[in-house]
Design an enzyme around this catalytic site. Structure first.
Site, PDB file in Angstrom:
ATOM      1  N   CYS A  80     -12.473  10.935  19.878  1.00  0.00           N
ATOM      2  CA  CYS A  80     -12.210  10.020  18.895  1.00  0.00           C
ATOM      3  C   CYS A  80     -11.074  10.405  17.855  1.00  0.00           C
ATOM      4  CB  CYS A  80     -13.269   9.734  18.030  1.00  0.00           C
ATOM      5  SG  CYS A  80     -13.425   8.075  17.153  1.00  0.00           S
ATOM      6  N   HIS A 183     -17.806   9.853  21.517  1.00  0.00           N
ATOM      7  CA  HIS A 183     -18.473  10.884  21.108  1.00  0.00           C
ATOM      8  C   HIS A 183     -19.328  11.491  21.903  1.00  0.00           C
ATOM      9  CE1 HIS A 183     -16.401  10.482  17.002  1.00  0.00           C
ATOM     10  NE2 HIS A 183     -16.508   9.307  17.395  1.00  0.00           N
ATOM     11  N   GLU A 185     -20.289  14.457  22.002  1.00  0.00           N
ATOM     12  CA  GLU A 185     -21.181  15.673  21.121  1.00  0.00           C
ATOM     13  C   GLU A 185     -22.611  14.872  20.549  1.00  0.00           C
ATOM     14  OE1 GLU A 185     -18.116  14.058  20.554  1.00  0.00           O
ATOM     15  OE2 GLU A 185     -17.875  13.808  18.406  1.00  0.00           O
TER      16      GLU A 185
HETATM   17  N1  GLN Z   1     -11.129   5.961  12.783  1.00  0.00           N
HETATM   18  C1  GLN Z   1     -11.186   7.326  12.856  1.00  0.00           C
HETATM   19  C2  GLN Z   1      -9.679   7.697  12.476  1.00  0.00           C
HETATM   20  O1  GLN Z   1      -8.717   7.197  12.486  1.00  0.00           O
HETATM   21  C3  GLN Z   1     -11.549   7.945  14.062  1.00  0.00           C
HETATM   22  C4  GLN Z   1     -13.170   7.812  13.880  1.00  0.00           C
HETATM   23  C5  GLN Z   1     -14.266   8.978  14.701  1.00  0.00           C
HETATM   24  O2  GLN Z   1     -13.373   9.794  14.783  1.00  0.00           O
HETATM   25  N2  GLN Z   1     -15.371   8.533  14.655  1.00  0.00           N
HETATM   26  O3  GLN Z   1      -9.406   8.917  12.562  1.00  0.00           O
END
Ligand code: GLN
Length: 203
Positions: A80, A183, A185
């Site tokens: 992410c 994710h 994790e």
């Molecule tokens: N929207 C977040 C960002 O711009 C990422 C979100 C996440 O890691 N769950 O970093």
């Protein structure tokens, strides 16, 4: 020898990644300073907020050392926010947000957030055996463009609730750099971390 895998511990879900790596038999340690980065064989960049992690990378004087390690071929896995940081280019990022490089992709930040803040789907992931992976997307990016050397590992299946996300690229690998928009994790399914630990052992 069991390789030592660092988890960038500036912000985000660090503990969850450490636990997921430990569960698949890797040695996992938090990394907050350049000396700690020097000591690890590979690095996980967790989910969190990419703009905050970017700012902290500068404050902790880790930005250049980390760029250099990635450029030198250290295996890295970003989930992410980690995917956003590893991308060559970010759409809808903040103008001062820094990139680590490593992945020749253009990602769109908060891409799913235009429809819903979070979204879940069962995704077949290339290189991961044993059925689809339950993917949890939280204000996630997607890959809007991938370079020729980037292997696409997963896309969002075309189901009724996928909407505009259908077909979007959400897991990629380029050489020793792996990234997922979701994710693993958070779900207790260790297969993505195990695949990364394997990649680290082979490197
Ligand atoms: N929207 C977040 C960002 O711009 C990422 C979100 C996440 O890691 N769950 O970093």
């Amino acid at each position: 020898m069991v390789p030592e895998i660092g988890v960038l511990a500036l912000q985000g879900d660090v503990r969850e990644h450490v636990a997921a790596l430990a569960a698949c038999g890797a040695r996992a340690v938090p990394v907050r300073r350049a000396t700690e980065l020097d000591a690890v064989d590979a690095l996980v960049i967790p989910g969190g907020e990419s703009t905050t992690i970017s700012r902290l990378l500068v404050t902790f004087e880790l930005l250049e050392p980390l760029r250099a390690r990635i450029a030198a071929g250290m295996p890295a896995y970003g989930s992410c926010a980690g995917m956003i940081l590893l991308a060559a280019e970010v759409l809808d990022g903040r103008p001062d947000q820094q990139q680590l490089g490593g992945l020749d992709v253009v990602v769109r930040r908060n891409a799913f957030g235009r429809q819903v803040d979070s979204f879940e789907a069962d995704l077949p992931v290339d290189g991961v055996d044993g059925g689809p992976v339950r993917a949890v997307f939280i204000r996630a990016p997607w890959v809007e463009k991938a370079g020729a050397d980037v292997e696409v590992l997963a896309t969002v299946p075309d189901t009724p609730d996928a909407g505009l996300a259908a077909g979007r690229i959400v897991a990629v690998r380029q050489g020793r750099v792996l990234a997922t928009a979701f994710h693993p994790e958070l779900t207790g399914d260790g297969r993505i971390h195990a695949a990364f630990a394997d990649l680290v052992r082979r490197s």
